[in-house]
Design an enzyme around this catalytic site. Sequence first.
Site, PDB file in Angstrom:
ATOM      1  CE  LYS A 113      -8.641 -12.377 -58.228  1.00  0.00           C
ATOM      2  NZ  LYS A 113      -7.176 -12.485 -58.049  1.00  0.00           N
ATOM      3  CB  CYS A 115       2.630 -16.385 -58.723  1.00  0.00           C
ATOM      4  SG  CYS A 115       1.091 -15.471 -58.798  1.00  0.00           S
ATOM      5  CG  ASN A 143       2.356  -5.018 -55.817  1.00  0.00           C
ATOM      6  OD1 ASN A 143       2.622  -3.904 -55.390  1.00  0.00           O
ATOM      7  ND2 ASN A 143       1.106  -5.489 -55.836  1.00  0.00           N
ATOM      8  N   GLY A 200      -4.486 -15.273 -53.826  1.00  0.00           N
ATOM      9  CA  GLY A 200      -3.948 -16.520 -53.306  1.00  0.00           C
ATOM     10  C   GLY A 200      -3.867 -16.561 -51.799  1.00  0.00           C
ATOM     11  CG  LEU A 260     -10.697 -20.590 -61.465  1.00  0.00           C
ATOM     12  CD1 LEU A 260     -11.674 -21.268 -62.411  1.00  0.00           C
ATOM     13  CD2 LEU A 260     -11.438 -19.906 -60.328  1.00  0.00           C
ATOM     14  CD  GLN A 261      -2.020 -22.924 -59.382  1.00  0.00           C
ATOM     15  OE1 GLN A 261      -2.278 -21.728 -59.185  1.00  0.00           O
ATOM     16  NE2 GLN A 261      -0.828 -23.451 -59.142  1.00  0.00           N
ATOM     17  NE  ARG A 262      -2.216 -17.963 -57.605  1.00  0.00           N
ATOM     18  CZ  ARG A 262      -2.554 -17.778 -58.876  1.00  0.00           C
ATOM     19  NH1 ARG A 262      -2.879 -18.805 -59.644  1.00  0.00           N
ATOM     20  NH2 ARG A 262      -2.566 -16.571 -59.407  1.00  0.00           N
ATOM     21  CG  ASP A 312      -8.271  -7.835 -54.998  1.00  0.00           C
ATOM     22  OD1 ASP A 312      -8.167  -7.351 -56.147  1.00  0.00           O
ATOM     23  OD2 ASP A 312      -7.640  -8.843 -54.633  1.00  0.00           O
ATOM     24  CB  CYS A 351       7.898 -10.023 -69.666  1.00  0.00           C
ATOM     25  SG  CYS A 351       7.280  -8.860 -68.436  1.00  0.00           S
TER      26      CYS A 351
END
Length: 353
Positions: A84, A186, A129, A39, A69-71, A60, A321
């Site tokens: 990436k 996020c 993180n 992001g 893809l949203q950001r 990375d 989670c």
Amino acid sequence: MLSKEEKIQYNRHIILTEIGVEGQNKLASARVLVIGAGGLGCPVLQYLTAAGIGTIGIIDNDVVDKTNLQRQILYTVDDIGKSKAKIASEKLSGLNPFVLFKVYNEKLDRNNALDIFAEYDIIVDGSDNFPTRYLINDACVLTNKPVVFGSIFKFQGQVSVFNYKSGPTYRCLFPNPPEPGAVPNCSDIGVLGVLPGIIGSLQANEVIKIIVGIGEILKGKLLYFDALTLQQQVLSFKTNSNIVVHQLENDYDFFCGIKSKTLEEITPSELKQNLKNYQILDVRTIEEYNNFNIGGIHIPMDLVLDQALQLNNQKPIVVCCQSGIRSKKVIEILSEKRNDLRLINLKDGLSSY
């Protein structure tokens, strides 16, 4: 020296009296390492590439996921499942052929940080993180490199420059990491898609200012931005002389309380193969659970302690989670009240299931 083609490409920089040919030459000679091509890393990389930074390192070890893809607008659906760092370097080369990219398709850790950092002038922290942030800080202190820091949370972002010209470090502002699970990432809590673009652009701006030697650097200052109100605040902080970094931590996950020496974990693939042998305890919110679940018992994290007695010990319990962070905290809480339970953490959470 800039070539004729470079002078044309960087014309809008060069005609700025604050930058000029001399400043653009400084950018072309600079070496910047960007940690994370997600992001924050995407806008940082795009603007530093366009600005003409001579050498850009990209580290990375993640691959493009559909949820990115949203950001992370550097990527498309055709890039899903691909590295990436590699895809980013390929696309950015098309934006500016005068930039040299060095790709590190690996995870930053205590074994490679010092050697990699030594090759660069400025480090950009685009991580998500706390273990990585503390590792970056410590490695930059030991190699005497400035860190351009950025972080995002839902609708809010922060930017600062640490370890710049003997200025305060990340540990001066945050001496101790937060309790595990206290600050969701996020994938757990969500983030406004445009926010990383805003914060990442501000990080790129600080990098350019440092290299060229213009403007006021966010040294000893933390810029806070709220996307819902567009309010900005700049908070000042000082060097904490009591904090001295002599060496890297042996284990940054353990230092941040994310990993305990006795934590038992299971991978999603291992769980799928032996699902009948376990009980499932899902500790996400009701909205997350209704959106997707793998069955079992659902008790939101904040209600676990109150409902601990309803759990039976007939089978091992896999606590899950979204990302594997909140579940670790739940295991820590439950272990103090129910020592008769065998509690196993779902590694990396349901996002990898």
